[in-house]
Design an enzyme around this catalytic site. Structure first.
Site, PDB file in Angstrom:
ATOM      1  N   HIS A  49      -9.353  -5.886 -10.930  1.00 60.13           N
ATOM      2  CA  HIS A  49      -8.210  -6.018 -11.844  1.00 60.13           C
ATOM      3  C   HIS A  49      -8.663  -6.149 -13.299  1.00 60.13           C
ATOM      4  CE1 HIS A  49      -5.109  -6.653  -8.629  1.00 60.13           C
ATOM      5  NE2 HIS A  49      -6.155  -7.114  -7.970  1.00 60.13           N
ATOM      6  N   ASN A 122       0.733  -8.276  -5.909  1.00 63.85           N
ATOM      7  CA  ASN A 122       0.500  -6.847  -6.131  1.00 63.85           C
ATOM      8  C   ASN A 122       1.829  -6.102  -6.078  1.00 63.85           C
ATOM      9  OD1 ASN A 122      -2.287  -6.870  -6.422  1.00 63.85           O
ATOM     10  ND2 ASN A 122      -2.703  -6.383  -4.277  1.00 63.85           N
ATOM     11  N   TYR A 336     -10.635 -17.582  -6.616  1.00 60.80           N
ATOM     12  CA  TYR A 336     -10.115 -17.450  -7.981  1.00 60.80           C
ATOM     13  C   TYR A 336     -10.684 -18.508  -8.919  1.00 60.80           C
ATOM     14  CZ  TYR A 336      -7.134 -13.690  -6.406  1.00 60.80           C
ATOM     15  OH  TYR A 336      -6.697 -12.489  -5.905  1.00 60.80           O
TER      16      TYR A 336
HETATM   17 FE1  HDE Z   1      -7.417 -10.808  -5.922  1.00 59.25          FE
HETATM   18  N1  HDE Z   1      -8.954 -11.396  -7.148  1.00 59.25           N
HETATM   19  N2  HDE Z   1      -8.578 -11.123  -4.313  1.00 59.25           N
HETATM   20  N3  HDE Z   1      -5.954 -10.082  -4.702  1.00 59.25           N
HETATM   21  N4  HDE Z   1      -6.256 -10.451  -7.503  1.00 59.25           N
HETATM   22  C1  HDE Z   1      -8.921 -11.421  -8.475  1.00 59.25           C
HETATM   23  O1  HDE Z   1      -9.679 -13.190  -9.828  1.00 59.25           O
HETATM   24  C2  HDE Z   1      -9.732 -11.821  -4.303  1.00 59.25           C
HETATM   25  C3  HDE Z   1      -6.005 -10.009  -3.346  1.00 59.25           C
HETATM   26  C4  HDE Z   1      -4.954 -10.092  -7.487  1.00 59.25           C
HETATM   27  O2  HDE Z   1      -4.288 -10.376 -13.789  1.00 59.25           O
HETATM   28  C5  HDE Z   1     -10.134 -12.088  -9.068  1.00 59.25           C
HETATM   29  O3  HDE Z   1      -9.268 -13.745 -11.976  1.00 59.25           O
HETATM   30  C6  HDE Z   1     -10.200 -11.988  -2.964  1.00 59.25           C
HETATM   31  C7  HDE Z   1      -4.689  -9.811  -2.786  1.00 59.25           C
HETATM   32  C8  HDE Z   1      -4.478  -9.909  -8.833  1.00 59.25           C
HETATM   33  O4  HDE Z   1      -5.963 -11.780 -13.967  1.00 59.25           O
HETATM   34  C9  HDE Z   1     -10.914 -12.553  -7.836  1.00 59.25           C
HETATM   35  C10 HDE Z   1      -9.294 -11.343  -2.163  1.00 59.25           C
HETATM   36  C11 HDE Z   1      -3.864  -9.739  -3.872  1.00 59.25           C
HETATM   37  C12 HDE Z   1      -5.569 -10.201  -9.653  1.00 59.25           C
HETATM   38  C13 HDE Z   1     -10.053 -12.047  -6.709  1.00 59.25           C
HETATM   39  C14 HDE Z   1      -8.277 -10.816  -3.023  1.00 59.25           C
HETATM   40  C15 HDE Z   1      -4.673  -9.915  -5.051  1.00 59.25           C
HETATM   41  C16 HDE Z   1      -6.660 -10.554  -8.787  1.00 59.25           C
HETATM   42  C17 HDE Z   1     -10.875 -11.264 -10.065  1.00 59.25           C
HETATM   43  C18 HDE Z   1      -9.341 -11.164  -0.659  1.00 59.25           C
HETATM   44  C19 HDE Z   1      -2.359  -9.497  -3.875  1.00 59.25           C
HETATM   45  C20 HDE Z   1      -5.627 -10.126 -11.162  1.00 59.25           C
HETATM   46  C21 HDE Z   1     -10.496 -11.799 -11.425  1.00 59.25           C
HETATM   47  C22 HDE Z   1      -9.070 -12.311   0.040  1.00 59.25           C
HETATM   48  C23 HDE Z   1      -1.596 -10.492  -3.194  1.00 59.25           C
HETATM   49  C24 HDE Z   1      -5.130 -11.359 -11.819  1.00 59.25           C
HETATM   50  C25 HDE Z   1      -9.748 -12.992 -11.160  1.00 59.25           C
HETATM   51  C26 HDE Z   1      -5.120 -11.166 -13.306  1.00 59.25           C
HETATM   52  C27 HDE Z   1      -7.919 -10.944  -9.237  1.00 59.25           C
HETATM   53  C28 HDE Z   1     -10.377 -12.269  -5.432  1.00 59.25           C
HETATM   54  C29 HDE Z   1      -7.187 -10.050  -2.529  1.00 59.25           C
HETATM   55  C30 HDE Z   1      -4.093  -9.875  -6.361  1.00 59.25           C
HETATM   56  C31 HDE Z   1     -12.353 -12.109  -7.759  1.00 59.25           C
HETATM   57  C32 HDE Z   1     -11.469 -12.716  -2.545  1.00 59.25           C
HETATM   58  C33 HDE Z   1      -4.328  -9.719  -1.307  1.00 59.25           C
HETATM   59  C34 HDE Z   1      -3.092  -9.487  -9.276  1.00 59.25           C
HETATM   60  O5  HDE Z   1     -10.969 -13.950  -7.773  1.00 59.25           O
END
Ligand code: HDE
Length: 665
Positions: A49, A122, A336
C-alpha cells in the site's frame, strides 16, 4: 527565512567560500543544515500500500446503536467525529500509476471520544489467503521479481500466477482482482469493506458479530482494461487528481457505513466459516444496515505530514468493538504496530498530529525518539501514593476497554480449520452474479494476465482451477491462451457447491449510479463551436452535478460561434477520451477538417467508441467519424445534438455510464 534554529538567513543562493571561486567552508552551518536535512527527507515507503492518497472529513451517526454496541461514536444520532481516510493500491511502489490492476486499500481512522478507531479495509470484501503467515509469500510473489526488479505494479507475471495456481484458497479473490473491481474509475465510486468478522459489544456485555461496509453515494463505476492502460500513460495520477479536484471544488465524496450484524446461530448455520477471510456473507442473506455517513471535505495541508505519516493499525479499536478469531486479522493485529516502528522510526509515532487521538489521553509511557508528550509531575508509574496533580492517571474498570470474555480451549497446533476447506463455491457465486459484460471482462483479464506468464505449466494450472469455478469461463480462457486440450480439473479439498444463489450486490453494473453526478464529459471543440449548444451542454451538466471539460487543438483558447473566447482545459494530445466518462464531438463545419487531420483527435473518437462511451456530436463531427474509419458508427449510444432537447436526452443516456450493447467487433 531562518535556519531550523531560528537564526535569520541573509543569503540562501550562495554557499560560503573563500574567494568567489574557492573551496566551501565547513563553518557554513546554514548550508550544512540545509543539505543534512534534505539528505534525510525520505522514510521507508510502506511495504504494501505504498501508493496512497488521503483526505480529511467526518463521520456522522444516523441513529443510536446502543442496543448493539457501547462504542461512543454510535450512541447519539447526528453526532460527528473527525475522520481521515487513505486510499491506496497494494503492489506498486510510491510512484506507480493509479490505474494498476490491483486491490485498493480503504483505510479509515475515526478520531472518537474514546480513542482512535481504525477500520483498515479494502475495496474487495475477501482476501487472497486464510492465514497471515502466508502474507509475506503473497506479497513477494506479487511484487517485482527479485532478480530482475520488474514488473512494477502488475500481477501479470510468472511469480504471481505461480503462487496463485498453488493456492486454491486464493481462487475467490482471483475472481475479484480479475474483475472490474480492480480498476475503479475513481476512489469516489468504489465500495470499502472491513473484510474480517468483528464483534460489537453493548453496555450489558452482549456481543454480536459484524462486517463493515462503505457504500459510495455516487454508485459503483469502473473503467475498461484498455482504458486503464491508457489512463496510466495519460495521467498516472488520475485517481488522486480526481479526489483532489472533487474536494477542492466542493463536491464532497460520501460513503455510508453499513453493518452486517449476525449472531452465533447464523454463524453456525452459514455455509462457510465466518472467520475465513476468503469468504463473504452475501448481502441478500444478511442485509447491510446503513448506520452513518463518511464525508471527505478537506485535503491535507501537507502530503508527507499527513498521508505519508498516517499510521493505521488494525488493533486500534474502541470500547464496544472487538476482534474475532479470524487468523488473518489476528496476524494483522501484530503486523501493523510493527511496521509503523520501521516506517516512522520510533515508538512515539502517535505524537505526530495525524496519529494523535483528538480526545484527552494520559498514560505513563515516556521518552524514546522524538518524544513530544512526556508525563508531567513526579509520578511516572502506578500504583503510587502521591496526591492531586502529581498522582497521574488511573485505570477505569467501568469505562475502560474490556475484551469480550469468550472462552477458548484446545491444543496448540499448526492446523488449518476443516471449515476453511471450500475454495471454489464462492468464486463461482461471484462469477455467476456478474452481468455478461462483466463476465467477459473477467475472462479477458485472465487471458491478458496469463498470456504474460511464460511458463505453460502455470497457465494450465490456473485453467485447472477455473474448471472448478465455471466450465464455460475455463474453456474461454483456455481458448484465449491457445490451450488446445483442457487440463484435468484441480482436485478440490472439498467438493464445491454449485447451487449458491447469485448475489446481485456483487456486480458493479447492477449497482451503478442513478445519475451522472460526479462524472465528466470531455467536449472536443474547434473555433466556431456552436455557442448555444455548448452552453446548453454546460448548463445541463451542471444541473446534473457533472462537469464539462473542453479539449481543443491548442490550449490557448477557442472562439465560439458568437465570438466569445472559451477557456480550454486540455490540448487534444493531453486530453484523450479515456479521461472522461462520456464525450461530445463539437467541431464547427469550418474547422472540422483540422480535427480530421489530427491523429489524436481521431483516437479521441475511436477510443470513446471502443470503450462504449456515450458520444454526443454535431453535424460537422460526421467528417471525423469518417476520418476515423467509423462512418457507420453512430448508433443508439451516439446522440446528434441540434438543440437543448438532444442535450437532455444525451445526459439521460449518460446516467447508464456506458452503452454496453455497442458492437465493437
Ligand atoms: Fe494490510 N498491511 N496486511 N491488509 N493493509 C499494511 O501496514 C498486513 C490485509 C491494508 O493506507 C501494512 O502501515 C498483513 C487485509 C491497508 O496506510 C502492513 C496482512 C486488508 C493498508 C500490513 C494484511 C489489508 C495496509 C504496510 C495479512 C484488508 C494501508 C504499511 C494478514 C482488510 C494502510 C502499514 C494505509 C497496510 C500487513 C492483509 C488492508 C505491513 C500481515 C486483509 C488498507 O502492516
Amino acid at each position: 527565512m531562518t535556519t531550523q534554529q531560528g537564526t535569520p538567513v541573509s543569503d540562501d543562493q550562495n554557499s560560503l567560500t573563500i574567494g568567489p571561486r574557492g573551496p566551501t567552508l565547513l563553518e557554513d552551518f546554514h548550508f550544512r543544515e540545509k543539505i543534512f536535512h534534505f539528505d534525510h527527507e525520505r522514510i521507508p515507503e510502506r511495504v504494501v500500500h505504498a501508493r496512497g492518497y488521503g483526505a480529511h472529513g467526518y463521520f456522522e451517526t444516523y441513529e443510536s446503536l446502543s442496543d448493539l454496541t457501547s462504542a461512543d461514536v454510535f450512541q447519539r444520532a447526528g453526532d460527528r467525529v473527525d475522520a481521515f481516510v487513505r486510499f491506496s493500491t497494494v503492489a506498486g511502489n510510491k510512484g506507480s500509476p493509479d490505474l494498476a490492476r490491483d486491490v485498493r486499500g480503504f483505510a479509515v481512522k475515526l478520531y472518537t471520544k474514546e480513542g482512535n478507531w481504525d477500520i483498515v479495509g479494502n475495496n474487495m470484501p475477501v482476501f487472497f489467503i486464510q492465514d497471515a503467515i502466508k502474507f509475506p509469500d503473497l506479497i513477494h510473489a506479487a511484487k517485482p521479481e527479485p532478480d530482475r526488479g520488474f514488473p512494477q505494479a502488475q500481477t501479470a507475471h510468472d511469480n504471481f500466477w505461480d503462487f496463485m495456481s498453488l493456492m486454491p484458497e486464493a481462487m475467490h479473490m482471483v475472481m475479484w482482482i480479475m474483475s472490474d473491481r480492480a480498476i475503479p474509475r475513481s476512489f469516489r465510486f468504489m465500495e470499502g469493506f472491513g473484510v474480517h468478522t468483528f464483534r460489537l459489544v453493548n453496555a450489558a456485555g452482549d456481543a454480536k458479530f459484524v462486517k463493515f461496509h462503505w457504500k459510495p453515494k455516487l454508485g459503483l463505476q469502473s473503467v475498461m482494461w484498455d482504458e486503464a492502460v491508457k489512463i496510466n500513460g495519460a495521467d498516472p495520477d488520475f485517481h488522486r487528481r480526481d479526489l483532489w479536484h472533487a474536494i477542492q471544488s466542493g463536491d464532497y465524496p460520501e460513503w455510508e457505513l453499513g453493518l452486517q450484524v449476525f449472531d452465533d446461530d447464523f454463524a453456525d448455520s452459514f455455509d462457510f466459516d465466518v472467520l475465513d477471510a476468503t469468504k463473504l456473507i452475501p448481502e441478500e442473506d444478511v442485509p447491510v444496515r446503513k448506520v452513518g455517513r463518511l464525508v471527505l471535505d478537506r485535503m491535507v495541508d501537507n502530503f508527507f505530514a499527513e498521508t505519508e505519516q498516517v499510521a493505521f493499525c488494525t488493533q486500534n479499536i474502541v470500547p464496544g468493538v472487538d476482534f474475532s478469531n479470524d487468523p488473518l486479522l489476528q496476524g494483522r493485529n501484530f503486523s501493523y504496530l510493527d511496521t509503523q516502528l520501521k516506517r516512522l522510526g520510533g515508538p512515539n509515532f502517535t505524537h505526530i498530529p495525524i496519529n494523535a487521538p483528538k480526545c484527552p489521553f494520559r498514560h505513563f509511557q515516556q521518552d524514546g525518539h522524538m518524544a513530544m508528550h512526556n508525563p508531567t509531575g513526579r509520578a511516572n508509574y502506578e500504583p503510587n501514593s502521591w496526591d492531586g496533580a502529581e498522582r497521574g492517571p488511573r485505570e477505569a474498570p467501568d469505562q475502560g476497554f474490556r475484551s469480550f470474555p469468550r472462552s477458548e480451549q484446545g491444543e496448540a497446533r499448526r492446523v488449518r480449520p476443516e471449515s476453511f476447506a471450500d475454495h471454489y463455491s464462492q468464486a463461482r457465486q461471484f462469477y455467476v452474479s456478474q452481468t455478461e459484460t462483466e463476465q467477459q471482462h473477467i475472462v479477458d483479464a485472465l487471458v491478458f494476465e496469463l498470456s504474460k506468464v511464460r511458463t505453460a505449466n502455470i497457465r494450465e494450472r490456473m485453467v485447472a482451477h477455473l474448471l472448478n469455478i465455471d466450465e464455460d469461463a475455463a474453456r474461454a480462457v483456455a481458448n484465449g491462451l491457445g490451450i488446445a486440450e483442457l487440463p484435468d480439473r484441480a482436485d478440490p479439498a472439498r467438493q464445491p457447491k454449485t447451487d449458491l444463489s447469485p448475489s446481485p450486490a456483487l456486480s458493479i453494473l447492477k449497482n451503478g449510479p442513478e445519475r451522472f453526478s460526479g462524472r465528466k464529459v470531455g467536449a472536443l471543440v474547434t473555433d466556431g463551436v456552436d455557442a448555444k449548444l455548448l452552453n446548453a451542454l454546460r448548463k445541463a451538466l451542471k444541473e446534473e452535478g457533472a462537469e464539462l471539460a473542453i479539449i481543443a487543438p491548442t490550449v490557448g483558447g477557442v472562439t465560439d460561434s458568437e465570438g466569445s473566447s472559451i477557456e480550454v482545459n486540455e490540448q487534444i494530445a493531453g486530453g484523450p477520451s479515456v479521461l472522461f466518462d462520456a464525450v461530445a464531438i463539437l467541431p464547427s463545419s469550418d474547422h472540422a477538417a483540422t480535427l480530421c487531420h489530427e491523429p489524436a483527435a481521431r483516437a479521441f473518437l475511436t477510443d470513446a467508441f471502443r470503450h462504449k462511451k456515450y458520444i454526443a456530436y454535431s453535424d460537422a463531427a460526421l467528417d471525423l467519424f469518417d476520418a476515423a474509419g467509423l462512418s457507420d458508427a453512430p448508433d443508439d449510444g451516439c446522440v446528434r445534438l441540434s438543440g437543448k432537447k438532444d442535450v437532455l436526452s444525451f445526459i439521460g443516456q449518460c446516467r447508464s455510464l456506458r452503452y454496453w450493447d455497442r458492437d465493437v467487433s
